[in-house]
Design an enzyme around this catalytic site. Structure first.
Site, PDB file in Angstrom:
ATOM      1  N   SER A  28       0.454   6.747   2.825  1.00  0.00           N
ATOM      2  CA  SER A  28       1.055   7.742   3.711  1.00  0.00           C
ATOM      3  C   SER A  28       2.313   8.355   3.103  1.00  0.00           C
ATOM      4  O   SER A  28       3.045   7.702   2.356  1.00  0.00           O
ATOM      5  CB  SER A  28       1.407   7.109   5.058  1.00  0.00           C
ATOM      6  OG  SER A  28       0.249   6.686   5.733  1.00  0.00           O
ATOM      7  N   GLN A  40       0.833  -1.196   0.000  1.00  0.00           N
ATOM      8  CA  GLN A  40       0.000   0.000   0.000  1.00  0.00           C
ATOM      9  C   GLN A  40       0.869   1.249   0.000  1.00  0.00           C
ATOM     10  O   GLN A  40       1.784   1.367   0.817  1.00  0.00           O
ATOM     11  CB  GLN A  40      -0.904  -0.013   1.240  1.00  0.00           C
ATOM     12  CG  GLN A  40      -1.859   1.149   1.362  1.00  0.00           C
ATOM     13  CD  GLN A  40      -2.705   1.037   2.622  1.00  0.00           C
ATOM     14  OE1 GLN A  40      -2.395   0.285   3.534  1.00  0.00           O
ATOM     15  NE2 GLN A  40      -3.791   1.787   2.675  1.00  0.00           N
ATOM     16  N   GLY A  41       0.601   2.186  -0.897  1.00  0.00           N
ATOM     17  CA  GLY A  41       1.344   3.435  -0.964  1.00  0.00           C
ATOM     18  C   GLY A  41       0.438   4.628  -0.734  1.00  0.00           C
ATOM     19  O   GLY A  41       0.041   5.298  -1.698  1.00  0.00           O
ATOM     20  N   GLU A  79      -6.075   9.975  16.426  1.00  0.00           N
ATOM     21  CA  GLU A  79      -6.601  11.333  16.458  1.00  0.00           C
ATOM     22  C   GLU A  79      -7.564  11.582  15.291  1.00  0.00           C
ATOM     23  O   GLU A  79      -8.612  12.223  15.453  1.00  0.00           O
ATOM     24  CB  GLU A  79      -5.455  12.354  16.399  1.00  0.00           C
ATOM     25  CG  GLU A  79      -4.588  12.388  17.648  1.00  0.00           C
ATOM     26  CD  GLU A  79      -3.520  11.313  17.658  1.00  0.00           C
ATOM     27  OE1 GLU A  79      -3.510  10.471  16.730  1.00  0.00           O
ATOM     28  OE2 GLU A  79      -2.701  11.299  18.589  1.00  0.00           O
ATOM     29  N   GLU A 125     -10.220  -1.844   5.478  1.00  0.00           N
ATOM     30  CA  GLU A 125      -9.014  -2.049   6.273  1.00  0.00           C
ATOM     31  C   GLU A 125      -9.324  -1.919   7.753  1.00  0.00           C
ATOM     32  O   GLU A 125      -8.859  -2.712   8.571  1.00  0.00           O
ATOM     33  CB  GLU A 125      -7.937  -1.043   5.867  1.00  0.00           C
ATOM     34  CG  GLU A 125      -6.635  -1.193   6.650  1.00  0.00           C
ATOM     35  CD  GLU A 125      -5.631  -0.092   6.365  1.00  0.00           C
ATOM     36  OE1 GLU A 125      -4.473  -0.248   6.764  1.00  0.00           O
ATOM     37  OE2 GLU A 125      -6.009   0.927   5.756  1.00  0.00           O
TER      38      GLU A 125
END
Length: 395
Positions: free
Chosen positions: A129, A126-127, A379, A245
């Site tokens: 962040s 997964q790309g 958060e 996810e």
């Protein structure tokens, strides 16, 4: 909600347990139960065994190669995997990209990709962040400009899980820098990790493992047909993927396994007699029951209308908090051994007797610190809950 399982569901659980007992390699089970790192071959081999029964893709409908299970059977299946010491199917392939291809992919993409995703013929990563856009995912700066039949991609991604094992990756890129909203102008691309211009730098985590990477993309050429969904509509695809996810991230069975180890250790050294320790253990067990109930409700809702559910943010938050609390109790229950830091890489043998389960307590606890970040930082999840479920307006 009726939380009692039917006779058919109990029979299904016995079937899954018997299959695991009969087919899971003993070495793989020992590694999982001992919290030792798995080799790539362990994971690929087991997923292909599961795929012989279409069990590698528990959430997929039958018409796309899955078992067509309802939410309860999916829950039972993952629970038995986690408690039985079996690796779960790679989430990048079957819980993230697979459902995205089913929902947004072209017919050609479905035909070409889905069988390979299920059989782990290609390992995906997964790309999403970036150094300046992790919690604020819509703030990505990796760019992709059109040049004929290709996109030219430039940028950097962070915390790419198991990217060093991956053949392909799914990436969010910015295709319209002038879009009025930062959520707009984002596109979802599939990138061959062997493409010229793709390079990885390992990140070694606190427990000594190489699980994540920094990935650099320098003028990487990506064919237009590797786009999923429409150009500049990648945010819609990403939200759908992240909902899947976060639902999958609960891993109730893993927490059950940690708590079972905690009880064994506490009983062995007499700590279970402490009222204070029993109270802490009870609070975690009650929290786990609440997480388990919420997970079943979310899976049932997802199966009903197949849409992103903001309650997945609550599940992500609470399941991580409970699992982290369980890992802290595991360290406490193992006393001095539990706080002995042991770092090791894939393929290395732990320095303690495997019969002594306490050796890995610190590694488990350290590794789970990152769970507050991956899959969406805590958060951010609280902000989502405030906005979408509580109707609060941030000033």
């Amino acid at each position: 909600m009726d939380l009692d399982f039917s006779p058919e569901e109990h029979a299904f659980r016995r079937d899954v347990r018997a299959f695991i007992d009969a087919h899971l390699p003993a070495e793989t089970r020992a590694k999982v139960m001992g919290d030792r790192p798995l080799d790539k071959a362990d994971i690929v081999g087991w997923q292909r065994i599961l795929n012989t029964r279409s069990w590698a893709t528990p959430s997929w409908p039958k018409e796309y190669g899955g078992p067509g299970w309802d939410a309860v059977r999916r829950y039972i299946f993952l629970d038995e995997l986690h408690q039985g010491g079996a690796p779960e199917p790679i989430s990048f392939n079957v819980a993230m990209l697979g459902p995205v291809i089913i929902a947004f992919g072209t017919d050609e993409q479905k035909q070409r990709l889905l069988p390979r995703l299920a059989n782990l013929d290609d390992w995906w990563c997964q790309g999403f962040s970036e150094p300046g856009a992790g919690s604020d995912l819509a703030n990505i700066s990796t760019t992709a400009r059109r040049e004929g039949d290709h996109y030219i991609v430039n940028g950097q991604k962070m915390w790419q899980g198991m990217g060093h094992w991956a053949d392909w990756g799914f990436f969010l890129v910015r295709t319209d820098p002038s879009a009025p909203k930062k959520q707009a102008g984002i596109t979802f691309l599939l990138i061959d990790m062997k493409s010229p211009g793709v390079s990885l730098s390992p990140i070694i985590t606190l427990d000594g493992r190489h699980e994540v990477n920094s990935v650099f993309l320098d003028d990487v050429r990506v064919p237009i047909e590797n786009r999923v969904g429409e150009e500049n509509q990648g945010w819609t695809v990403a939200k759908y993927l992240l909902s899947n996810e976060r639902t999958n991230i609960a891993r109730v069975g893993v927490t059950k396994r940690i708590l079972a180890k905690t009880r064994r250790a506490a009983e062995a050294n007499g700590l279970i007699a402490s009222p204070s320790f029993r109270a802490k253990l009870s609070r975690v067990e009650i929290g786990l029951q609440a997480v388990e109930t919420l997970q079943m409700r979310l899976l049932a809702a997802l199966a009903k209308d197949n849409r992103a559910d903001p309650r997945s943010s609550v599940l992500k938050l609470k399941s991580v908090e409970v699992r982290q609390a369980a890992s802290e109790l595991l360290m406490e229950a193992n006393g001095a051994l539990g706080i002995s830091f042991v770092a090791f890489e894939q393929g290395q043998t732990p320095p303690f007797d495997e019969a002594d389960e306490g050796w890995s307590a610190s590694a488990v606890c350290f590794n789970l610190r990152g769970a507050s970040i991956y899959g969406g930082a805590s958060e951010v999840q609280r902000n989502i809950v405030a906005d979408t479920l509580l109707g609060l307006t941030r000033g």
